[in-house]
Scaffold this motif. Structure first.
Motif, PDB file in Angstrom:
ATOM      1  N   ALA A 117      76.337  -5.131  -8.021  1.00 35.94           N
ATOM      2  CA  ALA A 117      77.073  -3.939  -8.667  1.00 35.94           C
ATOM      3  C   ALA A 117      76.882  -2.749  -7.385  1.00 35.94           C
ATOM      4  O   ALA A 117      75.694  -2.598  -7.007  1.00 35.94           O
TER       5      ALA A 117
ATOM      6  N   TRP B   5      86.071  -2.657 -12.455  1.00 29.96           N
ATOM      7  CA  TRP B   5      85.527  -3.226 -13.475  1.00 29.96           C
ATOM      8  C   TRP B   5      85.763  -2.717 -14.888  1.00 29.96           C
ATOM      9  O   TRP B   5      85.834  -3.664 -15.999  1.00 29.96           O
TER      10      TRP B   5
ATOM     11  N   LEU C 114      87.566  -6.511 -13.242  1.00 26.81           N
ATOM     12  CA  LEU C 114      87.681  -6.674 -11.860  1.00 26.81           C
ATOM     13  C   LEU C 114      87.716  -5.557 -10.820  1.00 26.81           C
ATOM     14  O   LEU C 114      88.184  -4.567 -11.190  1.00 26.81           O
TER      15      LEU C 114
ATOM     16  N   TRP D 257      82.200  -5.491  -5.206  1.00 29.73           N
ATOM     17  CA  TRP D 257      80.874  -5.633  -5.050  1.00 29.73           C
ATOM     18  C   TRP D 257      80.355  -5.155  -3.656  1.00 29.73           C
ATOM     19  O   TRP D 257      81.232  -5.085  -2.729  1.00 29.73           O
TER      20      TRP D 257
END
Length: 155
Positions: free
Chosen positions: A4, A43, A48, A51
């Motif tokens: 993240a 997210w 979605l 990253w």
């Protein structure tokens, strides 16, 4: 490793996005902050997003993940590596992991790639994506400058 994002990741992201290697035409700090927020806030909105690609030593080397803003006809998988990390397999490895994560979650998946993005085209092809000249482009994109590589499904 894909992890993240955190606010601390913005400096490296901004440096890349303000460079000539970025796909952005409007290279301003405000635009880059907006894109950072959109890519990672996805997210919360869609389940979605992107990253951070991190090496074992904890250093961020780029980003990979998904976008599906209102002006994209389909979910898109993208990746970008920061300066000095190209050619080591990071993009392919990260995109493969992201693609595998999305396999049972998304009915279709494409990558919108700049026609000059030779390295990104190579990554897409290594992943088995096929150029789709019939796909609908994102709003405002030109078929002269934006190619669509399809991973699976259709719009």
């Amino acid at each position: 490793m894909l992890r993240a994002p955190a606010r601390e990741d913005f400096a490296a992201y901004e440096a890349f996005m303000l460079s000539d290697r970025s796909h952005l035409t409007d290279r301003t700090p405000r635009k880059v902050w907006h894109l950072f927020a959109v890519e990672f806030f996805g997210w919360c909105l869609d389940g979605l997003g992107h990253w951070v690609i991190e090496r074992r030593d904890g250093r961020p080397v780029g980003v990979a993940g998904f976008s599906h803003p209102s002006y994209y006809p389909e979910p898109e998988m993208g990746w970008a590596l920061y300066d000095g990390f190209e050619g080591r397999g990071y993009a392919t490895e990260a995109a493969r992991a992201a693609r595998d994560w999305a396999r049972d979650r998304l009915a279709s998946l494409v990558s919108y790639i700049a026609s000059t993005g030779v390295r990104s085209i190579a990554v897409a092809e290594r992943l088995g994506a096929v150029r789709d000249d019939e796909a609908v482009l994102p709003e405002g994109a030109s078929p002269k400058t934006c190619l669509v590589y399809r991973h699976w499904g259709s719009a």
